[in-house]
Write a protein that holds these residues in place. Structure first.
Motif, short mmCIF file in Angstrom:
data_model
loop_
_atom_site.label_atom_id
_atom_site.label_comp_id
_atom_site.label_asym_id
_atom_site.label_seq_id
_atom_site.Cartn_x
_atom_site.Cartn_y
_atom_site.Cartn_z
N VAL A 57 0.85 -1.19 0.00
CA VAL A 57 0.00 0.00 0.00
C VAL A 57 0.88 1.25 0.00
O VAL A 57 0.56 2.26 -0.60
CB VAL A 57 -0.95 0.01 1.22
CG1 VAL A 57 -1.84 1.26 1.21
CG2 VAL A 57 -1.81 -1.24 1.23
N MET A 58 2.04 1.16 0.69
CA MET A 58 3.01 2.24 0.70
C MET A 58 4.37 1.68 0.32
O MET A 58 4.59 0.47 0.38
CB MET A 58 3.13 2.86 2.10
CG MET A 58 1.87 3.45 2.64
SD MET A 58 2.19 3.98 4.32
CE MET A 58 0.55 4.48 4.80
N PRO A 77 -0.78 -3.54 -3.76
CA PRO A 77 -1.39 -4.72 -3.13
C PRO A 77 -1.61 -5.87 -4.11
O PRO A 77 -1.55 -7.03 -3.73
CB PRO A 77 -2.73 -4.17 -2.62
CG PRO A 77 -2.49 -2.73 -2.39
CD PRO A 77 -1.55 -2.31 -3.49
N LYS A 78 -1.87 -5.52 -5.36
CA LYS A 78 -2.09 -6.56 -6.36
C LYS A 78 -0.83 -7.43 -6.48
O LYS A 78 -0.90 -8.65 -6.51
CB LYS A 78 -2.41 -5.89 -7.70
CG LYS A 78 -3.28 -6.72 -8.59
CD LYS A 78 -3.69 -5.93 -9.82
CE LYS A 78 -5.15 -5.52 -9.73
NZ LYS A 78 -5.66 -4.93 -10.94
N ARG A 81 -0.50 -9.66 -3.45
CA ARG A 81 -1.38 -10.83 -3.51
C ARG A 81 -0.82 -11.88 -4.46
O ARG A 81 -0.91 -13.07 -4.22
CB ARG A 81 -2.78 -10.41 -3.96
CG ARG A 81 -3.55 -9.64 -2.90
CD ARG A 81 -5.02 -9.57 -3.23
NE ARG A 81 -5.28 -8.74 -4.39
CZ ARG A 81 -5.60 -7.45 -4.31
NH1 ARG A 81 -5.67 -6.86 -3.12
NH2 ARG A 81 -5.83 -6.75 -5.38
N LEU A 106 -14.29 -8.42 -5.60
CA LEU A 106 -13.48 -7.21 -5.73
C LEU A 106 -12.04 -7.43 -5.28
O LEU A 106 -11.13 -6.76 -5.73
CB LEU A 106 -14.10 -6.07 -4.93
CG LEU A 106 -15.26 -5.38 -5.64
CD1 LEU A 106 -16.06 -4.55 -4.66
CD2 LEU A 106 -14.76 -4.51 -6.77
N GLY A 107 -11.87 -8.37 -4.35
CA GLY A 107 -10.53 -8.60 -3.84
C GLY A 107 -9.76 -9.62 -4.66
O GLY A 107 -8.61 -9.91 -4.37
N MET A 108 -10.42 -10.19 -5.68
CA MET A 108 -9.75 -11.19 -6.50
C MET A 108 -9.26 -10.54 -7.78
O MET A 108 -9.91 -9.66 -8.32
CB MET A 108 -10.73 -12.32 -6.86
CG MET A 108 -11.43 -12.94 -5.69
SD MET A 108 -10.33 -13.90 -4.66
CE MET A 108 -9.98 -15.27 -5.76
N ASP A 109 -8.11 -11.00 -8.27
CA ASP A 109 -7.56 -10.33 -9.44
C ASP A 109 -7.97 -10.97 -10.75
O ASP A 109 -8.30 -10.31 -11.71
CB ASP A 109 -6.05 -10.25 -9.31
CG ASP A 109 -5.67 -9.43 -8.10
OD1 ASP A 109 -6.30 -8.39 -7.91
OD2 ASP A 109 -4.77 -9.84 -7.35
N ARG A 153 -11.59 -13.88 1.86
CA ARG A 153 -11.02 -13.21 0.71
C ARG A 153 -9.51 -13.45 0.65
O ARG A 153 -8.96 -13.74 -0.41
CB ARG A 153 -11.31 -11.71 0.83
CG ARG A 153 -10.82 -10.88 -0.28
CD ARG A 153 -11.70 -9.67 -0.49
NE ARG A 153 -11.40 -8.57 0.42
CZ ARG A 153 -12.09 -7.43 0.44
NH1 ARG A 153 -13.10 -7.25 -0.35
NH2 ARG A 153 -11.76 -6.49 1.29
#
Lengths: 519, 307
Positions: A57-58, A77-78, A81, A106-109, A153
């Motif tokens: 995220v950062m 984040p992608k 994951r 939404l949390g799945m790529d 998730r």
């Protein structure tokens, strides 16, 4: 492969600078495969910033992150994951108006059809013995169930590292036990877990190793099973933990604050209806109200403080005076002050200075207003004395409330009410998101106020807090209050069961949410 | 005779409804992504004048519509840059965009006042398009069919596609969407651009199809009705279609009542009806208990990502 490859994750000298704050300073630690590793520290110690960098995220300003023996750059984040890092956030990243399935999608790529995804979700649920209905809308779920969405998730990605940021702060003891079961199963399958918390007994129970952060730096590593809670707390705050001084044989006066048959209709779709609430607080007594969030605590605070008025004056009495139909100003005039849970926006106006915020609630009891004109000198003086008495870290009474950190603003708000010496003080979640030092100061102030003969109602989700300072205790669930128990002989199990109410029991929860769905 | 009047009233209703529907569809997508763009009226005017000017010069209404679309998008990008990149207040910026659009369109349109242009040929054979009954189905400008198609397309996009799901997620909770790893600002830019394009087309429908000519403030506040319509429709495309035709009917009633010499009330009152209806509808909606939960939760909240 070097020897570092035996670690799942290794951090080397990670540093992150924010304007004015060094959030992480040369942080290094390592997590082995299957290890449950705790990151321990007070609020503001830099735990959340650290894991946000691991999750992409950062980005760190300096230092490196080594994943399975290889130096990596986690761009977002992608990417995290994809590498096999999952995260469950402290404040859930859920979308209230959407279904469980949509939230997980939404949390799945990868592009996956809804039915395929649903099958996979059901597999994971079965695998880990979790219950969750994929078609339910999130806003109808309990907090524990919401957390389960986040966990599912993360699990769907078959992570090799799962980051849990303060996962238990909103759960009942039973839900915590369930969560720990899941985490242990995960760890047994070789998934590492990075567990962030400041609840020491949980860390002792769950974790294999711990890294302790203070002020952005690593100040120690330990095996939590071999430490005591006190020793870890002292490493965390870097000093001796102040014990709350509370006399064992405290004497209570006559009944001071009496609530008798208070019922208030809930507002809106998600409001809770208060149902025949009755309790009595004696002078010098701290009365605790436990319960899981969203069971009527907010409504109760509003009704006791006067923001929502009761229809019958006699339902709320202070020293025999009926206050039920009065508004906040008059209740304050008679000595009933309230501190809401939400600091910014409810307890204080963020853009107002501290002295203006003092005027808002203390004007009558501290004589700050004459003929409609504010006596700025009195107000500033009062704000300054609150700042001094409660060691609030602020530039002065002219600092805006919004510029203070959560803990300091909370100290100011508590101080503002306590220094008015109210007859009755209603507080909700006084130490939520506040570091251990500030929390101890707030607790001490409450105990001292009670010793002076005030009656205190403490609404809190934190059982440890209630057990530490309350004298009597009742549990609120679905807007109803349980019987009153003496804290000395209350059992955690019983309180937990009362707190859980229907929420503790999956079958009953199902029924309950169904009811809300239809309504 | 009676049927002819009835059919021509019906066709006027469709004509009056189409631009509102187009603009509102665009705004619906924008608001679903969590952005409130009050500049619809301004973008419509910019689209109207650009469409008219380009058609007038090139002689091709299709080129005119494309230009209107681009002009609307560019106007929306000004709004996007200010509110999304610079996190300016969305309400103030939107109002400014409307004022800007009114001024700019008057300036650009000055030389075109009173001129006329070629209009769209019907896409159906004359036997259908001018048939005394069937023209109620086939006698419209291509833009009308486009608006119906877009209603279905937007509904499908939001409900059944992954980008649609992401767009709704961004509007529902920007911080959550960001923490999962979606580009909140990127999604919102795309939505704002779409809203601008739709408003541009809606605007040029006035100058190229309905009138067809250019006059200052040609859209006469219809952009505001489109905004109200989004709320009225509770952010659902299907209800938006219904609402747009309802408003179209109210506006048409005014015209026909005047033409028929209906004199029970002052003509000014009749002219005010669509706007009164807007106020009434908004007031009724706010009385409804659950209306709050239907709006995207992050609507009009600026988003600043932490780095």
């Amino acid at each position: 492969m070097s020897k570092s490859s035996k670690y799942r994750l290794e951090l080397q000298g990670v540093t992150k600078q924010f304007p004015g704050v060094l959030a992480n300073d040369q942080v290094s630690f390592a997590v082995q495969p299957g290890e449950i590793h705790a990151l321990l520290g007070e609020n503001g110690a830099g735990k959340s910033t650290l894991v946000k960098m691991i999750y992409g995220v950062m980005q760190p300003d300096a230092g490196s992150i080594v994943w399975n023996g290889e130096k990596v750059h986690v761009a977002n984040p992608k990417a995290a994951r994809k590498m096999g890092i999952g995260m469950v956030f402290q404040h859930f990243s859920l979308f209230e108006a959407m279904t469980v399935l949509e939230n997980i999608a939404l949390g799945m790529d990868g592009g996956m059809s809804q039915s395929e995804l649903e099958t996979k979700i059901r597999q994971v649920l079965q695998h880990y013995d979790l219950t969750l209905d994929p078609h339910r809308v999130v806003s109808t779920l309990s907090v524990g169930e919401r957390q389960r969405i986040e966990i599912v998730r993360a699990l769907l990605l078959e992570p090799e590292l799962l980051i849990m940021d303060e996962p238990t702060s909103v759960l009942t003891p039973q839900e915590v036990a369930q969560l720990f079961d899941t985490l242990r199963k995960l760890s047994a399958r070789g998934c590492s877990i990075l567990y962030i918390s400041h609840k020491l007994h949980e860390i002792k129970e769950l974790c294999d190793g711990a890294t302790i952060l203070r002020g952005g730096q690593v100040v120690g590593e330990c095996n939590p099973r071999q430490e005591t809670s006190t020793s870890m707390a002292e490493m965390m705050i870097g000093g001796n933990l102040k014990q709350i001084e509370k006399g064992d044989s405290r004497e209570f006066g006559d009944a001071k604050f009496v609530v008798d048959g208070l019922s208030v209709e809930g507002e809106g779709d998600f409001g809770v209806t208060l149902n025949d609430i009755s309790f009595t607080v004696r002078a010098g007594e701290i009365f605790g109200i436990a319960g899981v969030a969203g069971n009527g605590q907010n409504e109760l605070l509003l009704a006791l403080g006067g923001e929502v008025r009761a229809s019958v004056a006699d339902t709320i009495k202070l020293d025999g005076k009926p206050l039920g139909t009065l508004g906040t100003s008059l209740r304050r005039y008679f000595g009933l002050c309230a501190v809401p849970e939400e600091r910014n926006g409810h307890g204080a106006v963020p853009d107002f200075s501290l002295s203006d915020n003092a005027v808002l609630t203390a004007r009558n009891r501290q004589d700050m207003v004459r003929w409609g004109i504010i006596n700025a000198k009195t107000a500033t003086g009062y704000a300054s004395s609150v700042i001094e008495e409660f060691s609030v870290k602020a530039t002065g009474p002219s600092a805006t409330a919004g510029s203070l950190s959560g803990g300091n603003l909370q100290k100011f708000i508590m101080g503002r009410e306590i220094m008015q010496v109210p007859e009755v003080l209603i507080v909700s979640q006084p130490t939520w998101g506040v570091d251990a030092g500030a929390a101890a100061a707030i607790h001490q102030a409450l105990v001292d106020l009670a010793d002076n003969g005030s009656a205190i109602v403490l609404i809190s989700q934190d059982l440890d807090e209630l057990l530490a300072i309350a004298d009597e205790l009742a549990v609120i669930n679905e807007g109803s209050l349980s019987k009153t128990m003496s804290v000395a002989d209350a059992s955690i199990d019983e309180i937990g069961l009362l707190m859980g109410g229907v929420h503790g029991d999956p079958v009953a929860t199902e029924k309950q949410t169904e009811k809300r769905h239809v309504a | 005779m009676n049927e002819t009047i009835f059919i021509s009233i019906l066709m006027t209703v469709v004509g009056a409804s189409t631009p509102i529907l187009l603009a509102a569809l665009g705004e619906l997508v924008v608001e679903k992504s969590g952005v409130l763009n009050l500049g619809v009226e301004g973008m419509m005017l910019i689209g109207a004048v650009t469409g008219f000017a380009v058609t007038s010069v090139s002689g091709s209404p299709l080129l005119g519509v494309l230009a209107a679309m681009i002009a609307g998008t560019l106007a929306a990008m000004i709004f996007g840059y200010l509110t999304l990149s610079l996190t300016a207040n969305q309400v103030a910026t939107g109002l400014a965009l409307t004022i800007f659009g009114i001024g700019l369109s008057s300036l650009v349109g000055e030389g075109y006042v009173g001129k006329t242009v070629d209009i769209f040929d019907s896409i159906f054979p004359a036997a259908l398009a001018e048939h005394s009954f069937l023209r109620v189905l086939f006698g419209y400008s291509p833009v009308v069919y486009f608006s119906i198609f877009m209603t279905v397309a937007v509904a499908w996009f939001l409900k059944s596609t992954r980008p649609g799901l992401i767009l709704r997620a961004v509007g529902e909770s920007d911080s959550s969407a960001h923490s999962i790893g979606y580009s909140v600002i990127g999604v919102r830019y795309a939505a704002v651009a779409f809203g601008g394009a739709m408003a541009g087309i809606a605007g040029c429908y006035y100058s190229l199809v309905l009138t067809p000519m250019w006059a200052e403030q040609l859209t006469a506040g219809r952009g505001w009705i489109a905004l109200a319509l989004v709320v009225f429709a509770a952010w659902r495309p299907g209800r938006l279609l219904l609402g747009a035709y309802l408003f179209g009917a109210v506006m048409t009633f005014e015209l026909h009542a005047k033409a028929a010499g209906f004199s029970l009330v002052a003509p000014e009152f009749l002219a005010a009806m669509p706007y009164l209806a807007t106020i009434l509808v908004l007031a009724l909606i706010s009385l409804r208990k659950s209306s709050g939960s239907q709006a995207p939760a992050s609507l009009a909240k600026p988003f600043k990502p932490s780095t």
